[in-house]
Design a protein around this motif. Structure first.
Motif, PDB file in Angstrom:
ATOM      1  N   ALA A  18       0.833  -1.206   0.000  1.00  9.11           N
ATOM      2  CA  ALA A  18       0.000   0.000   0.000  1.00  9.11           C
ATOM      3  C   ALA A  18       0.867   1.256   0.000  1.00  9.11           C
ATOM      4  N   VAL A  19       1.921   1.258   0.814  1.00 14.50           N
ATOM      5  CA  VAL A  19       2.846   2.389   0.854  1.00 14.50           C
ATOM      6  C   VAL A  19       3.555   2.539  -0.490  1.00 14.50           C
ATOM      7  N   LEU A  20       4.004   1.429  -1.051  1.00 11.72           N
ATOM      8  CA  LEU A  20       4.753   1.473  -2.309  1.00 11.72           C
ATOM      9  C   LEU A  20       3.891   1.980  -3.461  1.00 11.72           C
ATOM     10  N   ARG A  21       2.640   1.568  -3.505  1.00 12.60           N
ATOM     11  CA  ARG A  21       1.747   2.060  -4.572  1.00 12.60           C
ATOM     12  C   ARG A  21       1.574   3.571  -4.472  1.00 12.60           C
ATOM     13  N   SER A  22       1.370   4.058  -3.257  1.00  9.23           N
ATOM     14  CA  SER A  22       1.180   5.502  -3.074  1.00  9.23           C
ATOM     15  C   SER A  22       2.466   6.269  -3.369  1.00  9.23           C
ATOM     16  N   LEU A  23       3.606   5.717  -2.956  1.00  3.52           N
ATOM     17  CA  LEU A  23       4.887   6.365  -3.237  1.00  3.52           C
ATOM     18  C   LEU A  23       5.152   6.416  -4.742  1.00  3.52           C
ATOM     19  N   ALA A  24       4.862   5.325  -5.435  1.00  2.00           N
ATOM     20  CA  ALA A  24       5.096   5.283  -6.877  1.00  2.00           C
ATOM     21  C   ALA A  24       4.240   6.314  -7.588  1.00  2.00           C
ATOM     22  N   SER A  25       3.009   6.464  -7.137  1.00  2.75           N
ATOM     23  CA  SER A  25       2.121   7.466  -7.734  1.00  2.75           C
ATOM     24  C   SER A  25       2.678   8.870  -7.528  1.00  2.75           C
ATOM     25  N   ARG A  26       3.191   9.136  -6.318  1.00  2.00           N
ATOM     26  CA  ARG A  26       3.761  10.450  -6.022  1.00  2.00           C
ATOM     27  C   ARG A  26       5.052  10.666  -6.812  1.00  2.00           C
ATOM     28  N   ALA A  27       5.888   9.632  -6.886  1.00  2.00           N
ATOM     29  CA  ALA A  27       7.163   9.753  -7.590  1.00  2.00           C
ATOM     30  C   ALA A  27       6.963  10.040  -9.075  1.00  2.00           C
ATOM     31  N   ALA A  28       5.878   9.495  -9.644  1.00  2.00           N
ATOM     32  CA  ALA A  28       5.624   9.687 -11.070  1.00  2.00           C
ATOM     33  C   ALA A  28       5.414  11.155 -11.420  1.00  2.00           C
ATOM     34  N   ALA A 191     -13.230   1.530  23.386  1.00  2.00           N
ATOM     35  CA  ALA A 191     -13.125   1.955  21.991  1.00  2.00           C
ATOM     36  C   ALA A 191     -11.826   1.455  21.380  1.00  2.00           C
ATOM     37  N   VAL A 192     -11.835   1.351  20.059  1.00  2.00           N
ATOM     38  CA  VAL A 192     -10.647   0.959  19.306  1.00  2.00           C
ATOM     39  C   VAL A 192     -10.578   1.816  18.047  1.00  2.00           C
ATOM     40  N   THR A 193      -9.372   2.280  17.722  1.00  2.00           N
ATOM     41  CA  THR A 193      -9.162   3.040  16.484  1.00  2.00           C
ATOM     42  C   THR A 193      -8.759   2.071  15.385  1.00  2.00           C
ATOM     43  N   LEU A 194      -9.376   2.254  14.211  1.00  2.00           N
ATOM     44  CA  LEU A 194      -9.179   1.369  13.068  1.00  2.00           C
ATOM     45  C   LEU A 194      -8.764   2.173  11.847  1.00  2.00           C
ATOM     46  N   THR A 195      -7.851   1.640  11.048  1.00  2.00           N
ATOM     47  CA  THR A 195      -7.467   2.256   9.781  1.00  2.00           C
ATOM     48  C   THR A 195      -7.145   1.146   8.787  1.00  2.00           C
ATOM     49  N   THR A 196      -7.609   1.272   7.555  1.00  2.00           N
ATOM     50  CA  THR A 196      -7.302   0.257   6.542  1.00  2.00           C
ATOM     51  C   THR A 196      -5.855   0.391   6.090  1.00  2.00           C
ATOM     52  N   ALA A 197      -5.302  -0.699   5.590  1.00  2.00           N
ATOM     53  CA  ALA A 197      -3.925  -0.672   5.088  1.00  2.00           C
ATOM     54  C   ALA A 197      -3.781   0.327   3.944  1.00  2.00           C
ATOM     55  N   ASP A 198      -4.777   0.381   3.065  1.00  2.00           N
ATOM     56  CA  ASP A 198      -4.697   1.324   1.943  1.00  2.00           C
ATOM     57  C   ASP A 198      -4.651   2.764   2.436  1.00  2.00           C
ATOM     58  N   ASP A 199      -5.475   3.080   3.437  1.00  6.06           N
ATOM     59  CA  ASP A 199      -5.454   4.443   3.982  1.00  6.06           C
ATOM     60  C   ASP A 199      -4.144   4.734   4.694  1.00  6.06           C
ATOM     61  N   ILE A 200      -3.607   3.749   5.417  1.00  6.56           N
ATOM     62  CA  ILE A 200      -2.319   3.954   6.086  1.00  6.56           C
ATOM     63  C   ILE A 200      -1.246   4.252   5.053  1.00  6.56           C
ATOM     64  N   GLY A 201      -1.243   3.489   3.964  1.00  6.26           N
ATOM     65  CA  GLY A 201      -0.264   3.724   2.907  1.00  6.26           C
ATOM     66  C   GLY A 201      -0.382   5.120   2.329  1.00  6.26           C
ATOM     67  N   ARG A 202      -1.598   5.532   2.022  1.00  4.57           N
ATOM     68  CA  ARG A 202      -1.826   6.849   1.411  1.00  4.57           C
ATOM     69  C   ARG A 202      -1.482   7.972   2.378  1.00  4.57           C
ATOM     70  N   LEU A 203      -1.911   7.838   3.630  1.00  2.17           N
ATOM     71  CA  LEU A 203      -1.669   8.903   4.607  1.00  2.17           C
ATOM     72  C   LEU A 203      -0.188   8.983   4.986  1.00  2.17           C
ATOM     73  N   THR A 204       0.495   7.840   5.042  1.00  5.10           N
ATOM     74  CA  THR A 204       1.934   7.860   5.331  1.00  5.10           C
ATOM     75  C   THR A 204       2.671   8.655   4.270  1.00  5.10           C
ATOM     76  N   VAL A 205       2.310   8.461   3.013  1.00  3.92           N
ATOM     77  CA  VAL A 205       2.966   9.198   1.936  1.00  3.92           C
ATOM     78  C   VAL A 205       2.630  10.692   2.026  1.00  3.92           C
ATOM     79  N   GLU A 206       1.408  11.030   2.401  1.00 10.38           N
ATOM     80  CA  GLU A 206       1.061  12.439   2.613  1.00 10.38           C
ATOM     81  C   GLU A 206       1.928  13.042   3.714  1.00 10.38           C
ATOM     82  N   ILE A 207       2.191  12.258   4.752  1.00 15.10           N
ATOM     83  CA  ILE A 207       3.029  12.732   5.861  1.00 15.10           C
ATOM     84  C   ILE A 207       4.482  12.878   5.410  1.00 15.10           C
ATOM     85  N   VAL A 208       4.951  11.944   4.589  1.00 16.21           N
ATOM     86  CA  VAL A 208       6.328  12.025   4.068  1.00 16.21           C
ATOM     87  C   VAL A 208       6.545  13.343   3.330  1.00 16.21           C
TER      88      VAL A 208
END
Length: 314
Positions: A18-28, A191-208
């Motif tokens: 998920a992180v790699l897909r988002s990074l590749a999109s940004r790198a392009a 309570a529990v906080t939940l995040t999908t892997a796809d969202d984690i990947g996308r948001l991590t790249v936004e943070i980068v």
């Protein structure tokens, strides 16, 4: 970012991809940004269909494949691999066993990497503290201590809560659709906080790539924060059923863990039942403060459970 930046991702599992897909999109669309992934030599040579599919995808995204073994190589050897990268993002999980996360962090520092995102995509380890039921969490705090004690390498920790899909894993036992039962860990108001892997990947790249640059900080993200009562209510509404509701209190879960002390699932159940450091308000997260769309628990259920349970979308 306009300047050059070489980024190495460690691992290509669910989160790594998920992180790699988002990074590749940004790198392009970002001149000077290059992306690589560290994979075990056995993975690169594997005939496994799923692994081969991932490798084909990675190559199609122009991601460099770097051979390396995080568990098997020495700290110095890993440092030599890391040295040419500006940013390292660890997506390895705990599969390497005890000591691996600390070894990776030390290798990053030895290499003089400019910025490090350690494998901390989970709960708030600072709040949970040392000596929790999940002994692997102590090493997460060791990594934090190591990074906070130096000022040569910038670090960013992304706290995501539980992967949304894990809450519904039959082995975890919270949602048991086969027996039409939902178990509350601790109590129904926990309570529990939940995040999908796809969202984690996308948001991590936004943070980068965020400006102003984020450094030496714990950043919280969340797809949703729900109580176990809300979980059961949502299952009833989405699947059109009335689930049986059973509370698993902390003493019961601790007794079960005492009888099976090596159970990883048992350790996680106790930590989440105790309720500290496993949830936070969505409004104070990176995505909440920036108005970024994310996948809610109900949306995930509609996209992943309905077909499996044979329920019509209409």
């Amino acid at each position: 970012m306009s300047h050059t930046q070489s980024i190495l991702v460690l691992g290509a599992g669910e989160l790594g991809m998920a992180v790699l897909r988002s990074l590749a999109s940004r790198a392009a669309s970002s001149p000077g940004v290059s992306v690589a992934v560290l994979l075990r030599p056995s993975t690169l040579q594997s005939s496994d269909t799923a692994k081969q599919k991932d490798l084909v995808e990675l190559r199609s995204l122009s991601i460099e494949l770097v051979p390396g073994d995080l568990a098997g190589q020495s700290e110095t050897s890993l440092a030599a691999l890391f040295r040419r990268f500006d940013t390292v993002i660890s997506c390895t999980g705990f599969v390497g066993g005890k000591g691996v996360q600390l070894k990776i962090a030390r290798a990053v520092l030895e290499a003089g990497v400019g910025r490090y995102f350690p494998w901390q995509f989970g709960v708030d380890y600072d709040v949970i503290g040392r000596g929790s039921a999940q002994d692997l969490f102590d090493e997460q705090l060791d990594v934090r201590d190591l990074l906070r004690a130096q000022d040569r390498t910038e670090w960013v920790i992304v706290s995501t809560g539980m992967f949304t899909s894990f809450l519904f894993e039959p082995s975890f036992g919270v949602v048991d659709l086969e027996r039409n039962t939902v178990h509350a860990l601790g109590n129904w108001d926990n309570a529990v906080t939940l995040t999908t892997a796809d969202d984690i990947g996308r948001l991590t790249v936004e943070i980068v790539f965020a400006e102003p640059r984020i450094a030496d900080e714990v950043v919280f993200v969340a797809g949703d924060t729900v109580t176990y009562r809300q979980l059961a209510d949502t299952i009833d509404a989405v699947l059109g059923r009335q689930v049986r509701r059973v509370e698993w209190g902390v003493p019961r879960l601790q007794d079960e863990l005492a009888g099976e002390p090596d159970s990883a699932v048992g350790k996680y159940r106790v930590v989440f039942a105790q309720g500290a450091g496993v949830s936070w308000d969505k409004e104070r997260t990176f995505n909440g403060q920036h108005g970024m769309a994310v996948c809610s628990m109900e949306q995930w259920m509609r996209e992943n459970l309905l077909a499996r349970e044979g329920v019509s979308l209409l």
